[in-house]
Design a protein around this motif. Structure first.
Motif, PDB file in Angstrom:
ATOM      1  N   PRO A  16      -5.494  13.083  -0.628  1.00 42.62           N
ATOM      2  CA  PRO A  16      -4.762  11.839  -0.483  1.00 42.62           C
ATOM      3  C   PRO A  16      -5.383  10.695  -1.289  1.00 42.62           C
ATOM      4  N   VAL A  17      -4.518   9.823  -1.766  1.00 44.12           N
ATOM      5  CA  VAL A  17      -4.938   8.644  -2.531  1.00 44.12           C
ATOM      6  C   VAL A  17      -4.226   7.427  -1.939  1.00 44.12           C
ATOM      7  N   LEU A  18      -5.003   6.412  -1.609  1.00 44.76           N
ATOM      8  CA  LEU A  18      -4.445   5.151  -1.131  1.00 44.76           C
ATOM      9  C   LEU A  18      -4.395   4.204  -2.318  1.00 44.76           C
ATOM     10  N   ARG A  19      -3.215   3.684  -2.605  1.00 51.72           N
ATOM     11  CA  ARG A  19      -3.016   2.799  -3.757  1.00 51.72           C
ATOM     12  C   ARG A  19      -2.575   1.424  -3.292  1.00 51.72           C
ATOM     13  N   ASP A  20      -3.227   0.418  -3.833  1.00 52.72           N
ATOM     14  CA  ASP A  20      -2.817  -0.965  -3.619  1.00 52.72           C
ATOM     15  C   ASP A  20      -1.961  -1.336  -4.819  1.00 52.72           C
ATOM     16  N   GLU A  21      -0.662  -1.390  -4.618  1.00 51.04           N
ATOM     17  CA  GLU A  21       0.287  -1.628  -5.705  1.00 51.04           C
ATOM     18  C   GLU A  21       0.130  -3.032  -6.293  1.00 51.04           C
ATOM     19  N   GLU A  45       1.090  -2.127   7.279  1.00 49.82           N
ATOM     20  CA  GLU A  45       2.166  -1.247   6.827  1.00 49.82           C
ATOM     21  C   GLU A  45       1.887  -0.658   5.442  1.00 49.82           C
ATOM     22  N   PHE A  46       2.197   0.634   5.311  1.00 51.35           N
ATOM     23  CA  PHE A  46       2.064   1.295   4.015  1.00 51.35           C
ATOM     24  C   PHE A  46       3.187   2.318   3.868  1.00 51.35           C
ATOM     25  N   ASP A  47       3.496   2.625   2.622  1.00 51.04           N
ATOM     26  CA  ASP A  47       4.491   3.656   2.321  1.00 51.04           C
ATOM     27  C   ASP A  47       3.784   4.984   2.143  1.00 51.04           C
ATOM     28  N   SER A  48       4.424   6.065   2.557  1.00 53.40           N
ATOM     29  CA  SER A  48       3.930   7.412   2.307  1.00 53.40           C
ATOM     30  C   SER A  48       4.795   8.043   1.239  1.00 53.40           C
ATOM     31  N   VAL A  49       4.152   8.571   0.212  1.00 53.19           N
ATOM     32  CA  VAL A  49       4.865   9.261  -0.866  1.00 53.19           C
ATOM     33  C   VAL A  49       4.295  10.667  -0.969  1.00 53.19           C
ATOM     34  N   PHE A  50       5.171  11.652  -0.832  1.00 55.39           N
ATOM     35  CA  PHE A  50       4.769  13.051  -0.954  1.00 55.39           C
ATOM     36  C   PHE A  50       4.974  13.476  -2.403  1.00 55.39           C
ATOM     37  N   ILE A  51       3.916  13.991  -3.010  1.00 57.31           N
ATOM     38  CA  ILE A  51       3.968  14.310  -4.437  1.00 57.31           C
ATOM     39  C   ILE A  51       4.568  15.677  -4.717  1.00 57.31           C
ATOM     40  N   ASP A  52       4.735  16.494  -3.698  1.00 56.32           N
ATOM     41  CA  ASP A  52       5.266  17.844  -3.882  1.00 56.32           C
ATOM     42  C   ASP A  52       6.621  17.820  -4.577  1.00 56.32           C
ATOM     43  N   GLU A 107       2.664  15.003  -9.427  1.00 56.96           N
ATOM     44  CA  GLU A 107       1.773  16.176  -9.368  1.00 56.96           C
ATOM     45  C   GLU A 107       0.721  16.092 -10.464  1.00 56.96           C
ATOM     46  N   GLN A 108       1.143  15.731 -11.655  1.00 58.33           N
ATOM     47  CA  GLN A 108       0.210  15.635 -12.767  1.00 58.33           C
ATOM     48  C   GLN A 108      -0.781  14.492 -12.549  1.00 58.33           C
ATOM     49  N   ARG A 109      -0.286  13.373 -12.050  1.00 62.23           N
ATOM     50  CA  ARG A 109      -1.149  12.198 -11.871  1.00 62.23           C
ATOM     51  C   ARG A 109      -2.142  12.378 -10.721  1.00 62.23           C
ATOM     52  N   TYR A 110      -1.662  12.911  -9.576  1.00 57.21           N
ATOM     53  CA  TYR A 110      -2.498  12.962  -8.386  1.00 57.21           C
ATOM     54  C   TYR A 110      -3.021  14.353  -8.045  1.00 57.21           C
ATOM     55  N   GLY A 111      -2.262  15.398  -8.385  1.00 56.38           N
ATOM     56  CA  GLY A 111      -2.700  16.781  -8.191  1.00 56.38           C
ATOM     57  C   GLY A 111      -3.680  16.990  -7.058  1.00 56.38           C
ATOM     58  N   LEU A 142       0.829  -1.196   0.000  1.00 53.79           N
ATOM     59  CA  LEU A 142       0.000   0.000   0.000  1.00 53.79           C
ATOM     60  C   LEU A 142       0.865   1.247   0.000  1.00 53.79           C
ATOM     61  N   THR A 143       0.395   2.249  -0.745  1.00 55.00           N
ATOM     62  CA  THR A 143       1.063   3.536  -0.776  1.00 55.00           C
ATOM     63  C   THR A 143       0.019   4.611  -0.573  1.00 55.00           C
ATOM     64  N   LEU A 144       0.301   5.552   0.329  1.00 56.54           N
ATOM     65  CA  LEU A 144      -0.546   6.725   0.504  1.00 56.54           C
ATOM     66  C   LEU A 144       0.159   7.901  -0.155  1.00 56.54           C
ATOM     67  N   TYR A 145      -0.436   8.416  -1.224  1.00 59.69           N
ATOM     68  CA  TYR A 145       0.087   9.603  -1.896  1.00 59.69           C
ATOM     69  C   TYR A 145      -0.511  10.810  -1.209  1.00 59.69           C
ATOM     70  N   GLN A 146       0.378  11.750  -0.843  1.00 63.57           N
ATOM     71  CA  GLN A 146      -0.061  12.913  -0.079  1.00 63.57           C
ATOM     72  C   GLN A 146       0.821  14.120  -0.347  1.00 63.57           C
ATOM     73  N   ARG A 147       0.461  15.230   0.280  1.00 61.83           N
ATOM     74  CA  ARG A 147       1.216  16.485   0.181  1.00 61.83           C
ATOM     75  C   ARG A 147       1.664  16.914   1.573  1.00 61.83           C
ATOM     76  N   ASP A 148       2.699  17.751   1.602  1.00 57.14           N
ATOM     77  CA  ASP A 148       3.093  18.394   2.851  1.00 57.14           C
ATOM     78  C   ASP A 148       2.000  19.376   3.259  1.00 57.14           C
ATOM     79  N   ASP A 149       1.816  19.542   4.560  1.00 54.45           N
ATOM     80  CA  ASP A 149       0.861  20.515   5.098  1.00 54.45           C
ATOM     81  C   ASP A 149      -0.525  20.376   4.482  1.00 54.45           C
ATOM     82  N   CYS A 150      -1.026  19.171   4.437  1.00 57.06           N
ATOM     83  CA  CYS A 150      -2.324  18.860   3.833  1.00 57.06           C
ATOM     84  C   CYS A 150      -3.259  18.344   4.921  1.00 57.06           C
TER      85      CYS A 150
END
Length: 84
Positions: free
Chosen positions: A51-56, A30-37, A43-47, A5-13
């Motif tokens: 937050p988006v939770l992805r099951d890889e 357990e999941f990974d956190s990925v900051f798109i900033d 940025e283009q994909r998730y903008g 699992l990956t949680l795509y997120q932004r700083d200060d969100c």
């Protein structure tokens, strides 16, 4: 071994903070956190979707807004213990 699992997120969100609270309440494994900033491709994909939770493993995504019930349904009963 990396998390499936990956949680795509932004700083200060604040929505990302709420998503983390939901994941903690559901006791998501357990999941990974990925900051798109600063990452043009992410940025283009998730903008504005974060937050988006992805099951890889299953190549599926759960967009915000989500609650405990939606997360449990997304993960399936075998992958997520019942919330207390």
């Amino acid at each position: 071994m990396s998390a499936n699992l990956t949680l795509y997120q932004r700083d200060d969100c604040h929505l990302c903070d709420l998503a983390l609270d939901v994941l903690a309440a559901v006791r998501v494994p357990e999941f990974d956190s990925v900051f798109i900033d600063g990452d043009d491709a992410l940025e283009q994909r998730y903008g504005i979707r974060v937050p988006v939770l992805r099951d890889e493993r299953r190549d599926i995504e759960l967009d915000w807004p989500f609650d405990a019930g939606r997360v449990q349904a997304f993960l399936g009963p075998a992958n997520c213990p019942p919330a207390k």
